[in-house]
Scaffold this motif. Structure first.
Motif, short mmCIF file in Angstrom:
data_model
loop_
_atom_site.label_atom_id
_atom_site.label_comp_id
_atom_site.label_asym_id
_atom_site.label_seq_id
_atom_site.Cartn_x
_atom_site.Cartn_y
_atom_site.Cartn_z
N LYS A 289 -1.03 -11.97 -4.61
CA LYS A 289 -0.40 -10.69 -4.96
C LYS A 289 -0.86 -10.22 -6.34
CE LYS A 289 3.78 -10.25 -2.39
NZ LYS A 289 5.24 -10.16 -2.45
N SER A 293 -2.78 -6.86 -7.18
CA SER A 293 -2.39 -5.85 -8.16
C SER A 293 -3.56 -5.49 -9.06
CB SER A 293 -1.18 -6.32 -8.97
OG SER A 293 -1.55 -7.34 -9.86
N ALA A 296 -5.52 -3.07 -7.07
CA ALA A 296 -4.90 -1.75 -7.11
C ALA A 296 -5.28 -1.03 -8.39
CB ALA A 296 -3.38 -1.89 -7.00
N PRO A 375 -4.38 -4.52 -1.73
CA PRO A 375 -3.40 -3.89 -2.61
C PRO A 375 -2.41 -3.02 -1.83
CG PRO A 375 -5.59 -2.98 -2.95
CD PRO A 375 -5.74 -4.15 -2.05
N ALA A 376 -2.84 -2.49 -0.68
CA ALA A 376 -1.91 -1.65 0.09
C ALA A 376 -0.70 -2.47 0.55
CB ALA A 376 -2.62 -1.04 1.29
N LEU A 378 0.96 -4.35 -1.20
CA LEU A 378 1.98 -4.37 -2.25
C LEU A 378 2.90 -3.16 -2.13
CD1 LEU A 378 -0.24 -5.43 -5.27
CD2 LEU A 378 1.25 -6.86 -3.89
N LEU A 379 2.43 -2.15 -1.40
CA LEU A 379 3.23 -0.95 -1.19
C LEU A 379 3.89 -1.08 0.17
CD1 LEU A 379 0.65 1.73 -2.35
CD2 LEU A 379 2.73 1.10 -3.53
N ARG A 380 5.14 -1.40 0.20
CA ARG A 380 5.80 -1.57 1.49
C ARG A 380 7.21 -1.00 1.43
NH1 ARG A 380 3.56 -4.90 5.57
NH2 ARG A 380 1.54 -3.93 5.74
N SER B 54 6.01 4.61 1.22
CA SER B 54 4.98 3.73 0.65
C SER B 54 3.61 4.04 1.24
CB SER B 54 5.33 2.27 0.93
OG SER B 54 6.56 1.95 0.31
N ASP B 175 6.22 2.29 -6.82
CA ASP B 175 6.92 2.12 -5.54
C ASP B 175 8.14 1.24 -5.76
OD1 ASP B 175 7.62 2.18 -2.92
OD2 ASP B 175 5.98 0.90 -2.20
#
Ligand SMILES: Nc1ncnc2c1ncn2[C@@H]1O[C@H](COP(=O)(O)OP(=O)(O)OP(=O)(O)O)[C@@H](O)[C@H]1O
Ligand SMILES: [Mg+2]
Lengths: 380, 249
Positions: A289, A293, A296, A375-376, A378-380, B54, B175
């Protein structure tokens, strides 16, 4: 401090398995090399520590190891003095012999093949090792006196002033040497005169290799060249270092030893890469992770790969250090057990390179895990 | 559902669609979304769980390629760039703050920040100086050499913010930056985001569930089931433009 190094230091426990695997891979090879080299060095210790800067061998000999018996014409020795810088020439003599101790009541009978080495117990003699104590030299002046390394007492079943026989002739242990242990055949040292009294000296037309002392040890290479220039195929002169290296190399080239070492290198590589790459994968996954980051924030995949390779490089360096420590401890252990080890620099460098190759290969193999740093995610 | 082009536009997306395969069927997470955000604005994206917030941010920021639609970011066609160029774009212009802090446990606060800065081509010295300034700005001047294990959750998030802001990004994506934090720390964080917009002129796009944060927003966009439901400006904007325009309802 770089990310890779900081991670290695902070999370060192995570990398312990890899470091130990590398260390054992290195040790596997170095311990064997050390042992074989130790055998060679022990067998030639008397020569290596003599005043002979130059050794003269039959033209076809490639080392002193397994080089067969004496092959130089006796008249060659005086010829060496034709070179103005030659000070002293003596032939190497000695042979194998059957040793029997004379056990007292309750002691064990020892029968053993030994290597009989000779020195000339004269101050400054070319055959006399420079580290022989004076009392050893004096002890050897006595006919039928023999000296052995202190560590060989048990194997030879004798202590000071004990009698024993070599090929049926009686000798007496008159002194001990330190620093001349031997792994395989124990060696017994007598004077050239005693060897003759034992009936084992070279008396024919052929003699053993010649030990040559010269005026200025620094000119050994030049004198060796001079001697070889007039050799005309009858002999070949070596500097002492040259011959020592050839001796070490000769043993490593023995087929069975070559196979053992080759197999060890192969095994060390497999085990090293297997464990190190798994360790690296685990370490990357644990930080996936964080890597994501960085992705990202725009750090490229190439840069992350470099971080992983740097990490594997440092793991290799630490593994190398661990190898050094392990090997040192093993060699101490071996020494205390009377098995001195030797580590030719070529092998040490070779193993160092091997370990770095193992760790970098492991790094390359674990690069695939980085693909999981999305990195996507990490966006959830 | 978007406003007319504006000179402060930082990002402008049109017709964004994104589908995910689940089992044998597809779910449409973004349904032709139009979106824009301006420099100096703290734009908040709100909506129920699973509504695609997101995913929208991922498409806007160059992390997830949309199936359809375009993103004009800082006057570049973001998804028209090659992958390496998108990385470079993010490196040069984008900051990210996630719900998790994603800090390397081995690195001190300063090192977390410099690790990123080093890749922007700054020298070690410059990177360190910038990192210190950035950490001071988030109120961690006294925590420079602490590792994550020695920092509170709020402090960790502030390190992550310092890491994102140190590059002076023109676009800042967050986010749920406060959902792992208590109210007080959440306030500190949202104020920092607001400052990034007001003082540094970044376009800040912040996804959140937290209604308490609404008070800090310049603009609130509601998204539901992959479509924008409502877009309203709650302040007059950071840069009151002479030709102030109306937002489509
Ligand atoms: N990689 C993926 N593969 C499959 N489905 C996905 C993927 N990413 C998101 N989805 C689905 O897309 C939908 C929207 O996801 P998204 O993460 O954008 O929601 P969200 O609005 O951020 O929700 P939350 O508030 O819970 O974070 C969800 O139903 C999710 O299951
Ligand atoms: Mg979400």
């Amino acid at each position: 401090m770089s990310l890779a190094l900081a991670t290695l230091i902070y999370e060192w426990r995570r990398y312990l398995a890899a470091v130990i695997a590398l260390a054992f891979s290195g040790l596997l090879i170095l311990a064997q090399v050390g042992m074989f080299t130790g055998i060679v060095q022990a067998a030639t210790a008397t020569i290596d520590r003599s005043r002979a800067e130059i050794m003269v061998l039959p033209a076809k000999s490639e080392s002193l190891i397994n080089s067969g018996s004496n092959g130089l014409p006796r008249r060659l020795a005086p010829e060496m003095y034709l070179h103005p810088e030659v000070v002293q020439v003596a032939s190497l003599d000695g042979s194998g012999g059957r040793w029997m101790n004379t056990p007292e009541a309750g002691e064990k009978q020892v029968t053993q093949w030994i290597q009989l080495d000779i020195v000339d117990p004269i101050p400054g003699a070319v055959t006399l090792p420079v580290d022989y104590p004076e009392e050893v030299r004096i002890a050897l002046l006595e006919p039928f006196a023999a000296v052995i390394d202190r560590s060989a007492q048990a194997r030879l079943g004798v202590t000071l002033n004990d009698k024993a026989t070599i090929n049926g002739k009686t000798v007496t242990i008159r002194a001990f040497l330190d620093g001349y242990p031997s792994i395989n055949q124990p060696s017994v040292v007598v004077s050239r005169d005693t060897l003759r009294l034992l009936g084992m000296a070279d008396v024919g037309e052929k003699v053993g290799p010649l030990m040559v002392q010269i005026k200025d040890p620094a000119r050994a290479i030049q004198v060796r060249n001079d001697l070889n220039a007039v050799a005309d195929g009858r002999y070949r002169a070596w500097t002492r270092q040259e011959l020592a290296q050839a001796n070490e190399g000769a043993l490593m080239k023995e087929q069975i030893i070559g196979i053992m070492l080759g197999f060890s290198v192969f095994l060390g590589f497999l085990i090293g890469v297997g464990i190190t790459s798994q360790t690296l994968r685990g370490a990357i996954m644990a930080n996936i992770k964080e890597f994501a980051s960085l992705r990202a924030l725009g750090v490229s995949m190439g840069a992350l790969r470099l971080i992983v390779l740097e990490l594997s490089f440092w793991v290799g360096i630490v593994g190398l250090a661990a190898t050094a420590v392990f090997t040192f401890l093993v060699s101490l252990l071996a020494k205390s057990a009377g098995l001195p080890m030797g580590f030719p620099i070529g092998w040490v460098i070779g193993v160092a390179i091997l370990l770095l190759v193992i760790s970098l290969a492991s790094g390359l193999m674990s690069l695939g895990v980085l693909k999981k740093s999305q990195p996507a995610d990490l966006l959830r | 559902m978007t406003s007319a082009p504006h000179r402060d536009d930082a990002i402008r997306a049109t017709g964004l669609s994104k589908r995910f395969k689940t089992g044998r069927s597809y779910i449409e997470v973004l349904k032709s979304v139009d979106f824009d955000a301006r420099h100096g604005d703290l734009t908040m994206v709100m909506g129920p769980s699973g509504s695609g917030k997101s995913t929208l941010v991922a498409c806007l920021s160059g992390l997830l390629r949309p199936d359809e639609g375009q993103v004009q970011a800082l006057d570049q066609d973001l998804w028209g760039l090659r992958t390496g160029k998108i990385d470079r774009f993010r490196l040069d212009h984008c900051g990210f703050i996630f719900q998790g802090f994603n800090l390397f446990s081995a690195l001190t606060a300063v090192e977390q920040v410099t690790t990123v800065l080093k890749h922007t081509g700054l020298s070690k010295r410059e990177a360190r100086d910038r990192a210190v300034v950035s950490l001071e700005e988030v109120g961690l001047g006294h925590r420079l050499n602490q590792r994550p294990s020695e920092l509170s959750g709020g402090e960790k998030q502030r390190v992550a913010i310092a890491r994102a802001l140190a590059k002076a990004p023109r676009l800042l994506f967050a986010d749920e930056p406060t959902s792992a934090l208590d109210g007080e720390n959440g306030q500190i964080v949202i104020k920092l985001l607001q400052r990034a917009a007001k003082e540094h002129g970044a376009a800040v796009i912040c996804v959140t569930h937290d209604p308490r944060l609404e008070a800090y927003a310049d603009r609130i966009i509601h998204i539901e089931d992959g479509a924008i439901l409502d877009d309203r400006r709650v302040t007059s904007g950071a840069h009151p433009a002479p030709h102030s325009h109306l937002i489509e309802a």
